[in-house]
Design a protein around this motif. Structure first.
Motif, PDB file in Angstrom:
ATOM      1  N   CYS A  84      -0.997   0.879   7.837  1.00 25.78           N
ATOM      2  CA  CYS A  84       0.142   1.984   8.243  1.00 25.78           C
ATOM      3  C   CYS A  84       1.485   1.212   8.356  1.00 25.78           C
ATOM      4  CB  CYS A  84      -0.166   2.565   9.552  1.00 25.78           C
ATOM      5  SG  CYS A  84      -1.588   3.999   8.943  1.00 25.78           S
ATOM      6  N   ARG A  85       1.478   0.044   9.074  1.00 22.75           N
ATOM      7  CA  ARG A  85       2.677  -0.598   9.322  1.00 22.75           C
ATOM      8  C   ARG A  85       3.236  -1.509   7.823  1.00 22.75           C
ATOM      9  NH1 ARG A  85       2.066  -4.958  11.684  1.00 22.75           N
ATOM     10  NH2 ARG A  85      -0.075  -5.080  12.150  1.00 22.75           N
ATOM     11  N   SER A  86       2.553  -1.878   6.896  1.00 22.48           N
ATOM     12  CA  SER A  86       2.717  -2.495   5.924  1.00 22.48           C
ATOM     13  C   SER A  86       2.887  -1.640   4.800  1.00 22.48           C
ATOM     14  CB  SER A  86       1.480  -3.783   5.634  1.00 22.48           C
ATOM     15  OG  SER A  86       0.335  -3.144   5.360  1.00 22.48           O
ATOM     16  N   GLY A  87       2.742  -0.506   4.573  1.00 20.68           N
ATOM     17  CA  GLY A  87       2.735   0.419   3.385  1.00 20.68           C
ATOM     18  C   GLY A  87       2.268   1.762   3.801  1.00 20.68           C
ATOM     19  N   GLU A  88       2.053   2.350   2.553  1.00 23.00           N
ATOM     20  CA  GLU A  88       1.350   3.838   2.611  1.00 23.00           C
ATOM     21  C   GLU A  88       0.313   4.083   3.492  1.00 23.00           C
ATOM     22  OE1 GLU A  88       0.677   7.560  -0.375  1.00 23.00           O
ATOM     23  OE2 GLU A  88       1.431   5.668  -1.123  1.00 23.00           O
TER      24      GLU A  88
ATOM     25  N   GLY B 288      -6.864  -0.802 -16.228  1.00 26.66           N
ATOM     26  CA  GLY B 288      -5.851  -1.396 -16.230  1.00 26.66           C
ATOM     27  C   GLY B 288      -4.855  -1.145 -15.253  1.00 26.66           C
ATOM     28  N   LEU B 289      -5.301  -0.996 -14.049  1.00 29.05           N
ATOM     29  CA  LEU B 289      -4.607  -0.909 -12.942  1.00 29.05           C
ATOM     30  C   LEU B 289      -4.300  -1.979 -11.961  1.00 29.05           C
ATOM     31  CD1 LEU B 289      -5.974   2.600 -11.322  1.00 29.05           C
ATOM     32  CD2 LEU B 289      -3.841   2.258 -12.889  1.00 29.05           C
ATOM     33  N   LYS B 290      -3.312  -2.358 -11.491  1.00 31.31           N
ATOM     34  CA  LYS B 290      -3.069  -3.739 -10.758  1.00 31.31           C
ATOM     35  C   LYS B 290      -3.126  -3.306  -9.286  1.00 31.31           C
ATOM     36  CE  LYS B 290       0.220  -7.443  -9.744  1.00 31.31           C
ATOM     37  NZ  LYS B 290       1.569  -8.030 -10.230  1.00 31.31           N
ATOM     38  N   VAL B 291      -4.028  -4.175  -8.538  1.00 29.77           N
ATOM     39  CA  VAL B 291      -4.186  -3.853  -7.130  1.00 29.77           C
ATOM     40  C   VAL B 291      -3.324  -5.026  -6.547  1.00 29.77           C
ATOM     41  CG1 VAL B 291      -5.971  -4.139  -5.233  1.00 29.77           C
ATOM     42  CG2 VAL B 291      -6.455  -2.632  -7.756  1.00 29.77           C
ATOM     43  N   GLY B 292      -2.864  -4.759  -5.552  1.00 28.44           N
ATOM     44  CA  GLY B 292      -2.206  -5.772  -4.672  1.00 28.44           C
ATOM     45  C   GLY B 292      -0.986  -5.237  -3.672  1.00 28.44           C
ATOM     46  N   HIS B 293      -0.426  -6.145  -3.043  1.00 25.87           N
ATOM     47  CA  HIS B 293       0.586  -5.593  -1.987  1.00 25.87           C
ATOM     48  C   HIS B 293       1.860  -5.961  -2.578  1.00 25.87           C
ATOM     49  CE1 HIS B 293       2.319  -5.616   2.408  1.00 25.87           C
ATOM     50  NE2 HIS B 293       2.692  -4.663   1.577  1.00 25.87           N
TER      51      HIS B 293
ATOM     52  N   ASP C 256      -0.287  -0.891  -8.526  1.00 28.13           N
ATOM     53  CA  ASP C 256      -0.538   0.554  -8.304  1.00 28.13           C
ATOM     54  C   ASP C 256      -1.666   0.909  -7.082  1.00 28.13           C
ATOM     55  OD1 ASP C 256       0.311   1.369 -11.209  1.00 28.13           O
ATOM     56  OD2 ASP C 256      -1.273  -0.531 -11.715  1.00 28.13           O
ATOM     57  N   LEU C 257      -2.343   0.151  -6.571  1.00 30.51           N
ATOM     58  CA  LEU C 257      -3.027   0.585  -5.500  1.00 30.51           C
ATOM     59  C   LEU C 257      -3.287  -0.821  -4.480  1.00 30.51           C
ATOM     60  CD1 LEU C 257      -6.510   1.858  -6.984  1.00 30.51           C
ATOM     61  CD2 LEU C 257      -4.880   3.283  -5.476  1.00 30.51           C
ATOM     62  N   ARG C 258      -3.458  -0.293  -3.293  1.00 33.74           N
ATOM     63  CA  ARG C 258      -3.717  -1.341  -2.365  1.00 33.74           C
ATOM     64  C   ARG C 258      -5.382  -1.170  -1.905  1.00 33.74           C
ATOM     65  NH1 ARG C 258      -0.595  -2.591   2.806  1.00 33.74           N
ATOM     66  NH2 ARG C 258      -0.562   0.107   3.134  1.00 33.74           N
ATOM     67  N   VAL C 259      -5.990  -2.027  -1.715  1.00 32.58           N
ATOM     68  CA  VAL C 259      -7.612  -1.715  -1.441  1.00 32.58           C
ATOM     69  C   VAL C 259      -7.781  -2.692  -0.134  1.00 32.58           C
ATOM     70  CG1 VAL C 259      -9.931  -1.787  -2.419  1.00 32.58           C
ATOM     71  CG2 VAL C 259      -8.044  -1.231  -3.758  1.00 32.58           C
ATOM     72  N   ALA C 260      -8.403  -2.236   0.890  1.00 34.14           N
ATOM     73  CA  ALA C 260      -9.029  -2.948   1.783  1.00 34.14           C
ATOM     74  C   ALA C 260     -10.438  -2.711   2.205  1.00 34.14           C
ATOM     75  CB  ALA C 260      -8.008  -2.609   3.188  1.00 34.14           C
ATOM     76  N   GLY C 261     -11.180  -3.528   2.828  1.00 30.68           N
ATOM     77  CA  GLY C 261     -12.580  -3.366   3.046  1.00 30.68           C
ATOM     78  C   GLY C 261     -12.960  -3.579   4.575  1.00 30.68           C
ATOM     79  N   HIS C 262     -14.339  -4.006   4.773  1.00 34.70           N
ATOM     80  CA  HIS C 262     -14.526  -4.195   6.180  1.00 34.70           C
ATOM     81  C   HIS C 262     -15.839  -5.099   5.982  1.00 34.70           C
ATOM     82  CE1 HIS C 262     -16.289  -3.144  10.205  1.00 34.70           C
ATOM     83  NE2 HIS C 262     -15.376  -2.766  10.502  1.00 34.70           N
ATOM     84  N   ASP C 263     -15.902  -5.951   6.941  1.00 34.67           N
ATOM     85  CA  ASP C 263     -16.964  -6.892   7.142  1.00 34.67           C
ATOM     86  C   ASP C 263     -16.919  -8.401   6.700  1.00 34.67           C
ATOM     87  OD1 ASP C 263     -18.638  -4.697   7.666  1.00 34.67           O
ATOM     88  OD2 ASP C 263     -19.968  -4.572   5.792  1.00 34.67           O
ATOM     89  N   ASP C 264     -15.900  -8.548   5.962  1.00 31.67           N
ATOM     90  CA  ASP C 264     -15.427  -9.889   5.460  1.00 31.67           C
ATOM     91  C   ASP C 264     -16.636 -10.698   4.873  1.00 31.67           C
ATOM     92  OD1 ASP C 264     -14.150 -12.293   4.893  1.00 31.67           O
ATOM     93  OD2 ASP C 264     -14.563 -13.169   6.633  1.00 31.67           O
TER      94      ASP C 264
ATOM     95  N   GLN D 186      -7.874  13.326 -10.433  1.00 30.31           N
ATOM     96  CA  GLN D 186      -6.417  13.280  -9.827  1.00 30.31           C
ATOM     97  C   GLN D 186      -6.081  12.000  -9.336  1.00 30.31           C
ATOM     98  OE1 GLN D 186      -7.053  16.707  -7.238  1.00 30.31           O
ATOM     99  NE2 GLN D 186      -6.687  18.379  -8.978  1.00 30.31           N
ATOM    100  N   GLY D 187      -6.914  11.054  -8.946  1.00 28.81           N
ATOM    101  CA  GLY D 187      -6.493   9.878  -8.257  1.00 28.81           C
ATOM    102  C   GLY D 187      -6.579   9.906  -6.687  1.00 28.81           C
ATOM    103  N   PHE D 188      -6.699   8.929  -6.109  1.00 30.80           N
ATOM    104  CA  PHE D 188      -6.712   8.934  -4.571  1.00 30.80           C
ATOM    105  C   PHE D 188      -5.657   9.712  -3.916  1.00 30.80           C
ATOM    106  CE2 PHE D 188      -9.260   5.170  -5.872  1.00 30.80           C
ATOM    107  CZ  PHE D 188     -10.467   5.301  -5.100  1.00 30.80           C
ATOM    108  N   PRO D 189      -5.714  10.215  -2.630  1.00 30.72           N
ATOM    109  CA  PRO D 189      -4.985  10.908  -1.985  1.00 30.72           C
ATOM    110  C   PRO D 189      -3.571   9.891  -1.715  1.00 30.72           C
ATOM    111  CG  PRO D 189      -6.967  11.108  -1.013  1.00 30.72           C
ATOM    112  CD  PRO D 189      -7.368  10.218  -2.052  1.00 30.72           C
ATOM    113  N   THR D 190      -3.809   8.880  -1.552  1.00 30.25           N
ATOM    114  CA  THR D 190      -2.539   7.776  -1.414  1.00 30.25           C
ATOM    115  C   THR D 190      -2.790   6.399  -2.067  1.00 30.25           C
ATOM    116  OG1 THR D 190      -3.533   6.222   0.448  1.00 30.25           O
ATOM    117  CG2 THR D 190      -2.875   8.441   1.142  1.00 30.25           C
TER     118      THR D 190
END
Length: 336
Positions: free
Chosen positions: A169-173, A259-264, A269-277, A233-237
């Protein structure tokens, strides 16, 4: 044992004392028995010996997926500490199926195990069978708690999701949530933790519409569902927080496929985060921003809690207690 006692020329009582504790017999007697062992190749049956003991030296471990790196690291830690304490940790997999979990429990009952560590399926588990096992031996749950009262060692999902939701939330949408399949209680607990974290930040939670599923093939689930959403319709954010890194792997693959670019960055086009490492999350393309579970510490604390219970005079006389929640650590990488 009768045959070996006659072969070595000692009483069965003396030979039995040696196998229970070699240091309990005199040095020359120990040497005689060990020489006879080499000559005869005799080995006592571990299972027969444990069936005759009031308390065996076998510990049972049940995990839902033997190929998942989290469970591999967990069992490795448990086995090492159990061995150092003079116990044998016997690991069985439920393969994500309730009937296999029940079968593993019945197998352990027949082996007269001293105690058990179980990563339960939760939503599929037969609670009555687990409750019966817990009434007879010390029982510790890991990864996903069976309920709110059982002894449990695992990651504090509320803390870990507060950590990563706050960062996103602090770093983007603000992030929408991409759920995991409904294979255990973590599925609902993590979604609830996301919703709570968003509310604490005065944000509106947004859950990506994914299919109900009970598959442990998390990568395929993430890929199939993300592909369907992105083609629609794509992701909500533009920020997607996945329930675990394995789901995130699938989301990354779907984005790449389209062909979408993921990153900050502004050009992404998208930011993607996960959980567990997950051990491979740092080597994904791009590397996944996530929160790290302390696998080794979960394993260490679980086996030490179980060993503490085994030291009590009557471990089955009262239910195992102790609930240990570990904090996760934020791992910032280029995916978000």
């Amino acid at each position: 044992m009768e045959d070996f006692s006659a072969f070595v020329g000692l009483s069965r009582t003396t030979v039995s004392k040696y196998f229970n504790d070699p240091s309990s017999v005199r040095k020359n007697t120990r040497g005689t028995i060990e020489a006879a062992l080499k000559k005869s190749d005799f080995r006592p049956s571990m299972f027969a010996v444990n069936l005759n003991r009031r308390r065996s030296n076998i510990l049972g471990v049940i995990i839902p997926n033997s190929t998942d790196p989290f469970y591999m690291a967990l069992t490795r830690r448990i086995e090492r500490i159990a061995n150092e304490a003079g116990f044998l940790a016997f690991v069985l997999s439920s393969d994500g199926r309730a009937e296999m979990e029940d079968q593993a429990i019945q197998t352990f009952k027949s082996m007269n195990i001293a105690g058990a560590i179980i990563a339960p399926l939760g939503v599929q588990s037969h609670h009555r069978i687990l409750a019966e096992l817990g009434s007879s031996i010390p029982l510790i749950y890991v990864d996903s708690p069976l309920d709110e009262t059982s002894s449990f060692v695992g990651t504090d999902n509320r803390q870990s999701f507060r950590l990563i939701v706050d960062y996103l939330c602090r770093s983007g949408e603000p992030p929408c949530y991409f759920a995991m399949p409904l294979v255990n209680n973590n599925a609902s607990a993590r979604q609830d933790a996301y919703v709570e974290a968003m509310h604490q930040l005065k944000m509106t939670p947004s859950i990506a519409p994914v299919a109900d599923a009970q598959s442990w093939d998390f990568e395929k689930f993430g890929y199939d569902e993300a592909l369907r959403i992105l083609k629609g319709q794509g992701f909500p954010t533009k920020t997607v927080l996945c329930a675990n890194d394995r789901v995130a792997f699938g989301v990354l693959a779907a984005a790449y496929q389209l062909g979408l670019k993921v990153g900050h960055g502004a050009d992404c086009d998208l930011r993607v985060a996960g959980h567990d490492d997950h051990p491979l999350s740092r080597y994904a393309c791009p590397p996944i921003t996530t929160v790290a579970q302390n696998y080794n510490e979960i394993g260490r604390l679980a086996i030490e809690l179980l060993l503490e219970r085994l030291d009590e005079k009557s471990p089955a006389a009262k239910p195992a207690n102790g609930r240990i929640l570990l904090n996760a650590e934020l791992m910032l990488r280029s995916s978000a």
